[in-house]
Design a protein around this motif. Sequence first.
Motif, PDB file in Angstrom:
ATOM      1  N   ILE A   1      54.794  22.062   8.893  1.00  0.00           N
ATOM      2  CA  ILE A   1      54.840  23.370   9.540  1.00  0.00           C
ATOM      3  C   ILE A   1      55.823  24.233   8.759  1.00  0.00           C
ATOM      4  O   ILE A   1      56.978  23.851   8.571  1.00  0.00           O
ATOM      5  CB  ILE A   1      55.281  23.257  11.013  1.00  0.00           C
ATOM      6  N   CYS A   2      55.360  25.384   8.307  1.00  0.00           N
ATOM      7  CA  CYS A   2      56.198  26.251   7.474  1.00  0.00           C
ATOM      8  C   CYS A   2      56.624  27.488   8.256  1.00  0.00           C
ATOM      9  O   CYS A   2      56.026  27.830   9.277  1.00  0.00           O
ATOM     10  CB  CYS A   2      55.454  26.642   6.205  1.00  0.00           C
TER      11      CYS A   2
ATOM     12  N   GLN B   1      54.383  32.374   1.513  1.00  0.00           N
ATOM     13  CA  GLN B   1      55.317  31.792   0.547  1.00  0.00           C
ATOM     14  C   GLN B   1      55.019  30.301   0.343  1.00  0.00           C
ATOM     15  O   GLN B   1      55.003  29.814  -0.786  1.00  0.00           O
ATOM     16  CB  GLN B   1      56.741  31.994   1.031  1.00  0.00           C
ATOM     17  N   SER B   2      54.784  29.580   1.429  1.00  0.00           N
ATOM     18  CA  SER B   2      54.505  28.145   1.316  1.00  0.00           C
ATOM     19  C   SER B   2      53.146  27.887   0.678  1.00  0.00           C
ATOM     20  O   SER B   2      52.999  26.961  -0.121  1.00  0.00           O
ATOM     21  CB  SER B   2      54.594  27.478   2.688  1.00  0.00           C
ATOM     22  N   LYS B   3      52.165  28.693   1.008  1.00  0.00           N
ATOM     23  CA  LYS B   3      50.843  28.549   0.384  1.00  0.00           C
ATOM     24  C   LYS B   3      50.970  28.717  -1.131  1.00  0.00           C
ATOM     25  O   LYS B   3      50.425  27.928  -1.904  1.00  0.00           O
ATOM     26  CB  LYS B   3      49.879  29.584   0.961  1.00  0.00           C
TER      27      LYS B   3
ATOM     28  N   TYR C   1      47.785  29.565  10.964  1.00  0.00           N
ATOM     29  CA  TYR C   1      46.963  29.132   9.837  1.00  0.00           C
ATOM     30  C   TYR C   1      47.030  27.614   9.728  1.00  0.00           C
ATOM     31  O   TYR C   1      48.043  26.994  10.064  1.00  0.00           O
ATOM     32  CB  TYR C   1      47.474  29.713   8.516  1.00  0.00           C
ATOM     33  N   LYS C   2      45.929  27.043   9.242  1.00  0.00           N
ATOM     34  CA  LYS C   2      45.889  25.629   8.848  1.00  0.00           C
ATOM     35  C   LYS C   2      45.255  25.595   7.467  1.00  0.00           C
ATOM     36  O   LYS C   2      44.134  26.059   7.288  1.00  0.00           O
ATOM     37  CB  LYS C   2      45.070  24.784   9.814  1.00  0.00           C
TER      38      LYS C   2
ATOM     39  N   LEU D   1      48.986  22.221   5.844  1.00  0.00           N
ATOM     40  CA  LEU D   1      50.052  23.203   5.953  1.00  0.00           C
ATOM     41  C   LEU D   1      49.748  24.100   7.154  1.00  0.00           C
ATOM     42  O   LEU D   1      48.684  24.712   7.216  1.00  0.00           O
ATOM     43  CB  LEU D   1      50.138  24.032   4.672  1.00  0.00           C
ATOM     44  N   PHE D   2      50.662  24.128   8.116  1.00  0.00           N
ATOM     45  CA  PHE D   2      50.480  24.909   9.335  1.00  0.00           C
ATOM     46  C   PHE D   2      51.514  26.024   9.406  1.00  0.00           C
ATOM     47  O   PHE D   2      52.637  25.876   8.921  1.00  0.00           O
ATOM     48  CB  PHE D   2      50.697  24.034  10.582  1.00  0.00           C
ATOM     49  N   SER D   3      51.130  27.115  10.072  1.00  0.00           N
ATOM     50  CA  SER D   3      52.085  28.150  10.459  1.00  0.00           C
ATOM     51  C   SER D   3      51.941  28.339  11.960  1.00  0.00           C
ATOM     52  O   SER D   3      50.835  28.402  12.486  1.00  0.00           O
ATOM     53  CB  SER D   3      51.777  29.464   9.743  1.00  0.00           C
TER      54      SER D   3
END
Length: 128
Positions: A12-13, A18-20, A43-44, A57-59
Motif C-alpha cells: 500500500i503506497c 510516484q510509486s507506480k 488503484y490496484k 500495488l494499492f492506493s
Amino acid sequence: MKFSHIHHVAIICSDYSQSKDFYTRILGFEIIHETYRAERQSYKLDLRIDNNSQIELFSFPDAPKRPSYPEAQGLRHLAFSVDNIEKAIDHLNSFDIETEPIRIDEITGKRFTFFSDPDGLPLELYEV
C-alpha cells in the motif's frame, strides 16, 4: 500442503503516481493490469517481477503509516535477486536512489544491500 512459489506481495503506497513510476520505470516491473476502484477511491496495479512472482500495488485514501521502522513486527523487507549487485546499485543510483554499503551475508557468503521505495519500504538486492 505444498507451495510452489510466492505468487505476490501486496504494497500500500501513499502516492500512487510516484510509486507506480518507481516500480515500473526505475525497477522495470511490467504492468499486468491496472484497475481504479471508484467506490474505494483506490488503484490496484498488478506488476510482473518474473514468470512466477508479482507485486500488487494499492492506493487507499488515508492509509495509516507504518508504526515503526525497520524493526516492527511483521514483514521486515522485500528482497529481489540480482545477478550483478554493482550494476543494480549503479542503476538505482542513476535515479538518485540511495543504497546502503554492500554487506556480506554471514551465513551464505552472498552480497546484499538495502534501499527504499518512495514510502520508505525497505527493499533488498541479494546477489545470486
